[in-house]
Design a protein around this motif. Sequence first.
Motif, PDB file in Angstrom:
ATOM      1  N   VAL A  50       0.853  -1.187   0.000  1.00 12.80           N
ATOM      2  CA  VAL A  50       0.000   0.000   0.000  1.00 12.80           C
ATOM      3  C   VAL A  50       0.891   1.240   0.000  1.00 12.80           C
ATOM      4  O   VAL A  50       1.771   1.386   0.852  1.00 12.80           O
ATOM      5  CB  VAL A  50      -0.914   0.005   1.248  1.00 12.80           C
ATOM      6  CG1 VAL A  50      -1.689   1.307   1.341  1.00 12.80           C
ATOM      7  CG2 VAL A  50      -1.858  -1.199   1.225  1.00 12.80           C
ATOM      8  N   ALA A  51       0.653   2.124  -0.963  1.00 15.17           N
ATOM      9  CA  ALA A  51       1.442   3.353  -1.071  1.00 15.17           C
ATOM     10  C   ALA A  51       0.675   4.527  -0.485  1.00 15.17           C
ATOM     11  O   ALA A  51      -0.460   4.804  -0.889  1.00 15.17           O
ATOM     12  CB  ALA A  51       1.784   3.638  -2.534  1.00 15.17           C
ATOM     13  N   LYS A  52       1.304   5.206   0.486  1.00 15.31           N
ATOM     14  CA  LYS A  52       0.667   6.416   1.035  1.00 15.31           C
ATOM     15  C   LYS A  52       0.491   7.483  -0.041  1.00 15.31           C
ATOM     16  O   LYS A  52      -0.389   8.335   0.063  1.00 15.31           O
ATOM     17  CB  LYS A  52       1.517   6.970   2.180  1.00 15.31           C
ATOM     18  CG  LYS A  52       1.410   6.182   3.477  1.00 15.31           C
ATOM     19  CD  LYS A  52       2.136   6.909   4.604  1.00 15.31           C
ATOM     20  CE  LYS A  52       1.971   6.211   5.934  1.00 15.31           C
ATOM     21  NZ  LYS A  52       2.656   6.939   7.031  1.00 15.31           N
ATOM     22  N   GLY A  53       1.341   7.431  -1.063  1.00 12.96           N
ATOM     23  CA  GLY A  53       1.265   8.421  -2.132  1.00 12.96           C
ATOM     24  C   GLY A  53       0.270   8.086  -3.237  1.00 12.96           C
ATOM     25  O   GLY A  53       0.216   8.779  -4.258  1.00 12.96           O
ATOM     26  N   ASP A  54      -0.525   7.022  -3.048  1.00 16.47           N
ATOM     27  CA  ASP A  54      -1.525   6.630  -4.055  1.00 16.47           C
ATOM     28  C   ASP A  54      -2.461   7.810  -4.314  1.00 16.47           C
ATOM     29  O   ASP A  54      -3.102   8.321  -3.401  1.00 16.47           O
ATOM     30  CB  ASP A  54      -2.315   5.416  -3.550  1.00 16.47           C
ATOM     31  CG  ASP A  54      -3.206   4.802  -4.618  1.00 16.47           C
ATOM     32  OD1 ASP A  54      -3.847   5.550  -5.376  1.00 16.47           O
ATOM     33  OD2 ASP A  54      -3.268   3.565  -4.689  1.00 16.47           O
ATOM     34  N   GLU A  55      -2.515   8.216  -5.585  1.00 17.67           N
ATOM     35  CA  GLU A  55      -3.325   9.379  -5.947  1.00 17.67           C
ATOM     36  C   GLU A  55      -4.776   9.002  -6.259  1.00 17.67           C
ATOM     37  O   GLU A  55      -5.611   9.879  -6.524  1.00 17.67           O
ATOM     38  CB  GLU A  55      -2.695  10.114  -7.144  1.00 17.67           C
ATOM     39  CG  GLU A  55      -2.702   9.358  -8.465  1.00 17.67           C
ATOM     40  CD  GLU A  55      -1.624   8.283  -8.599  1.00 17.67           C
ATOM     41  OE1 GLU A  55      -1.490   7.762  -9.725  1.00 17.67           O
ATOM     42  OE2 GLU A  55      -0.922   7.950  -7.617  1.00 17.67           O
ATOM     43  N   VAL A  56      -5.098   7.709  -6.223  1.00 17.78           N
ATOM     44  CA  VAL A  56      -6.445   7.245  -6.571  1.00 17.78           C
ATOM     45  C   VAL A  56      -7.193   6.717  -5.354  1.00 17.78           C
ATOM     46  O   VAL A  56      -8.373   7.003  -5.159  1.00 17.78           O
ATOM     47  CB  VAL A  56      -6.360   6.137  -7.654  1.00 17.78           C
ATOM     48  CG1 VAL A  56      -7.749   5.601  -7.998  1.00 17.78           C
ATOM     49  CG2 VAL A  56      -5.663   6.670  -8.911  1.00 17.78           C
ATOM     50  N   LEU A  57      -6.494   5.936  -4.530  1.00 10.92           N
ATOM     51  CA  LEU A  57      -7.122   5.274  -3.386  1.00 10.92           C
ATOM     52  C   LEU A  57      -6.499   5.760  -2.074  1.00 10.92           C
ATOM     53  O   LEU A  57      -5.340   6.153  -2.042  1.00 10.92           O
ATOM     54  CB  LEU A  57      -6.963   3.751  -3.511  1.00 10.92           C
ATOM     55  CG  LEU A  57      -7.575   3.127  -4.775  1.00 10.92           C
ATOM     56  CD1 LEU A  57      -7.165   1.673  -4.901  1.00 10.92           C
ATOM     57  CD2 LEU A  57      -9.092   3.269  -4.771  1.00 10.92           C
ATOM     58  N   ASP A  58      -7.285   5.693  -1.002  1.00 10.09           N
ATOM     59  CA  ASP A  58      -6.847   6.159   0.313  1.00 10.09           C
ATOM     60  C   ASP A  58      -6.114   5.032   1.038  1.00 10.09           C
ATOM     61  O   ASP A  58      -6.699   3.977   1.314  1.00 10.09           O
ATOM     62  CB  ASP A  58      -8.074   6.607   1.118  1.00 10.09           C
ATOM     63  CG  ASP A  58      -7.707   7.246   2.454  1.00 10.09           C
ATOM     64  OD1 ASP A  58      -6.665   6.884   3.034  1.00 10.09           O
ATOM     65  OD2 ASP A  58      -8.471   8.106   2.925  1.00 10.09           O
ATOM     66  N   ILE A  90       2.428   1.882  -8.325  1.00 12.39           N
ATOM     67  CA  ILE A  90       3.620   1.305  -7.673  1.00 12.39           C
ATOM     68  C   ILE A  90       4.750   1.269  -8.705  1.00 12.39           C
ATOM     69  O   ILE A  90       5.247   0.207  -9.094  1.00 12.39           O
ATOM     70  CB  ILE A  90       3.357  -0.077  -7.038  1.00 12.39           C
ATOM     71  CG1 ILE A  90       2.094  -0.033  -6.158  1.00 12.39           C
ATOM     72  CG2 ILE A  90       4.559  -0.526  -6.206  1.00 12.39           C
ATOM     73  CD1 ILE A  90       1.767  -1.336  -5.445  1.00 12.39           C
ATOM     74  N   SER A  91       5.119   2.457  -9.164  1.00 12.92           N
ATOM     75  CA  SER A  91       6.113   2.590 -10.237  1.00 12.92           C
ATOM     76  C   SER A  91       7.460   1.984  -9.870  1.00 12.92           C
ATOM     77  O   SER A  91       8.233   1.614 -10.752  1.00 12.92           O
ATOM     78  CB  SER A  91       6.289   4.064 -10.611  1.00 12.92           C
ATOM     79  OG  SER A  91       5.069   4.580 -11.112  1.00 12.92           O
TER      80      SER A  91
END
Length: 196
Positions: free
Chosen positions: A148-156, A179-180
């Motif tokens: 899980v990425a805190k920086g996800d721009e789509v999902l919380d 997740i680049s």
Amino acid sequence: MTLPATHLLYLHGFRSSPQSMKARKMAARVARDHPGVQWWCPQLPPSPRAAIDLVQAGIAGWPHERMAVVGSSLGGFYATWVAAHTGCRAVLLNPAVDPARDLRSHIGEQTAWHDPNERFFFLPEYVDELRALECPGQPPPQQVFAIVAKGDEVLDWREMTARYPGARIALLEGGDHAISDFDAHIDAVMRFLRLA
């Protein structure tokens, strides 16, 4: 004692395809290091019901105790459903938690990420189909590994981590929805999957 997995299912996200970066990297890694493992990454139809029907038909002959699933975004929602129904190990990559809510605003014509010339319609009834797939139960937490990425721009990220209590979660401080930097995490994914 968990048996090594001989069958691996990969489920891509909304507007995505088997051509996604993560799917291609996983396919290459499985082919290189685990050539005996059966790999399947189907192109999922826009209809959630049709997507799950396709997946169920495809894994009908698979041994549940020897299979695993990886799912990204909407594919993570589907992978949760698969894991809850089969008891198999699941790796979830920025998994969608409430796609019925989130995709309501995407009803209408959409383009595919990897081929903008490819178009499909996300129909209003697909929201109801997503709602029908919401799992009342959970996959066993020890069978789940979520990145899980805190920086996800789509999902919380807070919703994603709260959805899988007790599961192993790699919480990335930055990152993005795709997740680049997947190369930095693929070893952990492969270790968790325990492929034959």
